[in-house]
Design an enzyme around this catalytic site. Sequence first.
Site, mmCIF file in Angstrom:
data_model
loop_
_atom_site.group_PDB
_atom_site.id
_atom_site.type_symbol
_atom_site.label_atom_id
_atom_site.label_comp_id
_atom_site.label_asym_id
_atom_site.label_seq_id
_atom_site.Cartn_x
_atom_site.Cartn_y
_atom_site.Cartn_z
ATOM 1 N N SER A 235 39.412 40.456 34.497
ATOM 2 C CA SER A 235 40.653 39.918 34.484
ATOM 3 C C SER A 235 41.696 39.600 35.887
ATOM 4 C CB SER A 235 41.618 40.021 33.397
ATOM 5 O OG SER A 235 42.495 41.591 33.845
ATOM 6 N N ASP A 236 42.232 38.538 36.016
ATOM 7 C CA ASP A 236 43.091 38.653 36.822
ATOM 8 C C ASP A 236 44.097 39.543 36.610
ATOM 9 O OD1 ASP A 236 44.611 37.693 39.226
ATOM 10 O OD2 ASP A 236 44.362 35.463 38.707
ATOM 11 N N TRP A 237 45.107 39.979 38.024
ATOM 12 C CA TRP A 237 45.964 40.445 37.884
ATOM 13 C C TRP A 237 46.913 40.449 36.931
ATOM 14 C CZ3 TRP A 237 41.942 42.132 39.900
ATOM 15 C CH2 TRP A 237 41.634 43.445 40.503
#
Length: 752
Positions: A235-237
């Site tokens: 995932s993106d952060w």
Amino acid sequence: MTEPLDVTALLSELSLAEKAALCTGEDFWNSVGIARDGQVLVPAVMLTDGPHGVRKQAEDADHVDLEGSVPATCFPPAVALGSSWDPELVHRVGVALGEESRAERVGVLLGPGINIKRSPLCGRNFEYLSEDPLISGVLGAALVRGIQSQGIAASVKHFAVNNQETDRMRVSAEVDARALQEIYLPAFHRIITEADPWTVMCSYNRINGVYASENSWLLIDLLRGQWNYPGLVMSDWGAVRDRVASLRAGLDLQMPGGGARPVDAVIDAVTAGRLDPADLDRAVERLLRLLNQVLPAVTQGGSYDVDAHHALAREVATDCAVLLKNEQDLLPLDPANAGAIAVIGELARTPRYQGAGSSLVSPTRLDVPLAEIERTVSGSNTVTFAAGYPIDETGDAEALLAEAVVAAQGADTVLLFVGLPPAAEEEGFDRTHLDLPADQLALIDAVAAYNDRVVVVLSNGSAVALDGWQDQVSAVLEGWLLGQAGGGAIADLLFGLAAPSGRLTETIPRRLADTPSYLNFPGEQGQVRYGEGIFVGYRYYDARQLEVSYPFGHGLSYTSFDYRDLRTTVTGAGDELAVEVSVTVSNTGQRDGKEVVQVYLGQPGSYLQRPARELKGFAKVALAAGEATEVTIRLTAPDFRYFHPGKDRWVLQGGDFTVAVGSSSRDLRLHAGITVDGEYVGPELTADAPFEDWLADPIGGPLLLKAISKDGPFDVAADRMMLPTPLRVIANFPGAPITPEELDALVVAANG
Ligand code: BGC
């Protein structure tokens, strides 16, 4: 050297709790490691940004603590790197990034960012390569190959349709199937199929209402199913909202981690039968395979040559700057005969060489343009400096401007450094206009009034408006953000120690109101409608026949190039189609230089509307003064296809194509026409399709005419109103030449 992990054995050995733990990070920058009785079963690995340098933070630093990472080479950010149009050069940058990651024992470098520049306002455009999917894909693939050649994983981001910063963690990109397939996904597809990135990072946003992190169409059907992607998706952060839903949708690793909640949620869901354990196993398996890919390099570590990487950063920067304008060949200046040079502009002394946000690198050193210019100019020539404007809110703008005017008056040539201050563009925000700051615009006016040899050097991470001021100056060098060695590169270019060879990968529009997404950016109420569809960047400006300040592909050099002998050779058909486009390019000037040969295709007669021209191939060639070479660019079936939303697949419609070869999208030197074999594409033949659609169809037309000519030949021309009428309506008329039952049979026969 560590032994590879036995993935199959681990999958049966690890407990549910251990598996659940592995699928979420340990903290901001590390994956979870598993140890039993002091024995490491699964080692942890570090992930860091990316994309143009290694931003390794202290172990305990969090995401928002952007300063203070370990020193690393700050290579030119993507906005500049893209302008090199040079996959080999970009590959070398990738290798260097891989070496630095390995030296820092970082297993995954979070980049490249390959999202399409939909609007020049996107606050993160400096991290993206282009408005065009081909160049984004080709250069992105080169970077991935380079990084991974060092045993370090790249992470291609942000998958997908993340083209703005406003509301980026929530906004739904409302995009039609064709724009998705032809504009927003191809760069990802190319990189995945050609460069095998070991990881992909999903974006924060929603796509047509569904969060990327929970989008099973995106992460399973498309990425795994159609593209056969074997790697890991992270995932993106902070992009995961519901860990269980995201795992089910194909999101393997949640980043960052650090809390028990997502892990417990996964354990509960498996225990309660709400999550198939096979989904969890698949994610764990991909993580273990990633560890096997990166652990040898991370364990081995290494070192890198700081000086050599700085030199590479300078070489690359030199090939990235774009000479937009050069009246009367004012550039290059002669270092031994330059006279009095006034360097004006705070950005010459305090350079902007990268953008702000998660990609912010602590450079190993920094070349300052002013110092590099002073070093380059020799003999009795002089260099004076005036700041001209404040770079932040402090400083007396009026006094600085007055001082700059004095400097300009006394100078033979002015090198005027202007651009966007750091606060004007950064991750997390979009710009609201294209203009340079007002005090810089006033400075350009004032300086140009006193000196007619003004060279503007721009520092900006995304296009700025040039209209209104560029007519007053003789030359404009678009320096973008050139990385830590940009100062030296600029001096080399201005004084002819190197020749400019960068080309625009984004159009510079005249006005914000001209831009394709103007009416639909950045959206409202949680949605942004991609109303321009496939007409992004030059595809739009060309369709609207709009004037632009500088077109896609543009860039001058210190020499001139001639194009001749365009030849096209077509072989095969359909999926086997291959077209060779050859052209002879010669350097007709006095200096060595590099030309970027660009090949554009158009299909004027296509059934679905297509852009007038689309970039389908390019090659950067170095030619000594007077030298000529033959350049051959090979096109294959996918270059000719378009996505047909009705059929939900790519089609290669046979027929005539235009081939245009040149130096920019609007400086096309040679044209040819070719005809290729492909499928027939026309309207769908249903009972509700109009008469004229049936007539135009090579199969349906004759069948229809036969069916309605039972009582003698049917005169189509006699009744024009019939042509746009659906067949079903006609069949329902009393005394119609075809009955509804015959029509149903006709539909079956025509679609055979
Ligand atoms: C950015 C990513 C970056 C990540 C880690 C996110 O906010 O969108 O590009 O890799 O943070 O810093």
